[in-house]
Design a protein around this motif. Structure first.
Motif, PDB file in Angstrom:
ATOM      1  N   THR A  75       0.849  -1.185   0.000  1.00 24.45           N
ATOM      2  CA  THR A  75       0.000   0.000   0.000  1.00 24.45           C
ATOM      3  C   THR A  75       0.887   1.238   0.000  1.00 24.45           C
ATOM      4  OG1 THR A  75      -0.100   0.106   2.410  1.00 24.45           O
ATOM      5  CG2 THR A  75      -1.832  -1.177   1.290  1.00 24.45           C
ATOM      6  N   VAL A  76       0.394   2.314  -0.583  1.00 25.53           N
ATOM      7  CA  VAL A  76       1.125   3.580  -0.537  1.00 25.53           C
ATOM      8  C   VAL A  76       0.924   4.199   0.835  1.00 25.53           C
ATOM      9  CG1 VAL A  76       1.246   5.924  -1.498  1.00 25.53           C
ATOM     10  CG2 VAL A  76       0.992   3.966  -3.027  1.00 25.53           C
ATOM     11  N   SER A  77      -0.300   4.130   1.337  1.00 30.76           N
ATOM     12  CA  SER A  77      -0.637   4.630   2.669  1.00 30.76           C
ATOM     13  C   SER A  77      -0.170   3.618   3.700  1.00 30.76           C
ATOM     14  CB  SER A  77      -2.149   4.771   2.791  1.00 30.76           C
ATOM     15  OG  SER A  77      -2.564   6.069   2.812  1.00 30.76           O
ATOM     16  N   GLY A  78       0.876   3.909   4.414  1.00 28.44           N
ATOM     17  CA  GLY A  78       1.361   3.014   5.449  1.00 28.44           C
ATOM     18  C   GLY A  78       2.347   1.977   4.966  1.00 28.44           C
ATOM     19  N   THR A  79       2.570   1.896   3.674  1.00 25.27           N
ATOM     20  CA  THR A  79       3.503   0.950   3.055  1.00 25.27           C
ATOM     21  C   THR A  79       3.437  -0.451   3.667  1.00 25.27           C
ATOM     22  OG1 THR A  79       5.368   1.685   4.411  1.00 25.27           O
ATOM     23  CG2 THR A  79       5.081   2.757   2.262  1.00 25.27           C
ATOM     24  N   GLN A  80       2.258  -1.037   3.648  1.00 19.51           N
ATOM     25  CA  GLN A  80       2.054  -2.395   4.128  1.00 19.51           C
ATOM     26  C   GLN A  80       2.230  -3.368   2.955  1.00 19.51           C
ATOM     27  OE1 GLN A  80       0.025  -3.113   7.454  1.00 19.51           O
ATOM     28  NE2 GLN A  80       1.338  -1.414   7.921  1.00 19.51           N
ATOM     29  N   GLY A 100      -4.093   3.389  -2.281  1.00 16.21           N
ATOM     30  CA  GLY A 100      -2.994   3.420  -3.245  1.00 16.21           C
ATOM     31  C   GLY A 100      -2.247   2.108  -3.276  1.00 16.21           C
ATOM     32  N   ILE A 101      -1.532   1.882  -4.359  1.00 14.13           N
ATOM     33  CA  ILE A 101      -0.760   0.653  -4.502  1.00 14.13           C
ATOM     34  C   ILE A 101       0.579   0.977  -5.137  1.00 14.13           C
ATOM     35  CG2 ILE A 101      -1.686  -0.010  -6.761  1.00 14.13           C
ATOM     36  CD1 ILE A 101      -1.795  -2.900  -5.650  1.00 14.13           C
ATOM     37  N   LYS A 102       1.601   0.318  -4.637  1.00 11.44           N
ATOM     38  CA  LYS A 102       2.976   0.546  -5.066  1.00 11.44           C
ATOM     39  C   LYS A 102       3.612  -0.802  -5.380  1.00 11.44           C
ATOM     40  CE  LYS A 102       7.007   2.368  -2.610  1.00 11.44           C
ATOM     41  NZ  LYS A 102       7.360   3.205  -1.473  1.00 11.44           N
ATOM     42  N   ALA A 103       4.451  -0.836  -6.422  1.00 12.00           N
ATOM     43  CA  ALA A 103       5.175  -2.065  -6.782  1.00 12.00           C
ATOM     44  C   ALA A 103       6.663  -1.786  -6.708  1.00 12.00           C
ATOM     45  CB  ALA A 103       4.791  -2.516  -8.181  1.00 12.00           C
TER      46      ALA A 103
END
Length: 120
Positions: A75-80, A100-103
Motif C-alpha cells: 500500500t502507498v498509505s502506510g507501506t504495508q 494506493g498501490i505501489k510495486a
C-alpha cells in the motif's frame, strides 16, 4: 461507462482427493480514468501505480513480467506489503479508495505489466 469482464478459472487434479474445477465470471462497470495495460520498470524503492490521493475504488491488474526478480506489492498509505509476485505471477483485485498501490522489486530492477479501471 464501460464494462470489464474478469474470469477466474482454477483447475487441478492433484491438490486434493477431489478434482478442482472452478470458474467465476463477473461484469464490472467502469469509468475514466483508467490505464488499459502498460509495462513499466520498478526498482527497489518502488513506483506508485495508483496514488493514495485517489478516493475511488479501482480494479487493478498487476503481472510480474520479469523472468528472475520477485515483485513486492504494498500500500502507498502506510507501506504495508501484502503480496510477493514470483516471475509470471499476477493479481487482479478491487483496490479500496485512498489506499494506493505501489510495486517494487525485491532485489533489482524488474518489469511489471499493469492496468487499472475506475469502478463506475
Amino acid at each position: 461507462m464501460a464494462t470489464l469482464t474478469p474470469t477466474l478459472t482454477l483447475t487441478s487434479s492433484d491438490t486434493t482427493s477431489d478434482a478442482l474445477s472452478l470458474t467465476v465470471t463477473d461484469s464490472l462497470t467502469t469509468t475514466v480514468p483508467n490505464i488499459d495495460s502498460t509495462r513499466v520498470s520498478v526498482d527497489t524503492s518502488g513506483t506508485a501505480l495508483i496514488a493514495s490521493s485517489i478516493s475511488t475504488i479501482n480494479y487493478v491488474y498487476i503481472k510480474n513480467a520479469d523472468s528472475t526478480q520477485v515483485v513486492v506489492l504494498e500500500t502507498v498509505s502506510g507501506t504495508q506489503a501484502f503480496s510477493d509476485l514470483q516471475p509470471g505471477e499476477f493479481v487482479f483485485l478491487p483496490l479500496k479508495g485512498s489506499i494506493g498501490i505501489k510495486a517494487k522489486s525485491a532485489a533489482s530492477t524488474a518489469t511489471i505489466e499493469y492496468g487499472y479501471w475506475t469502478k463506475g
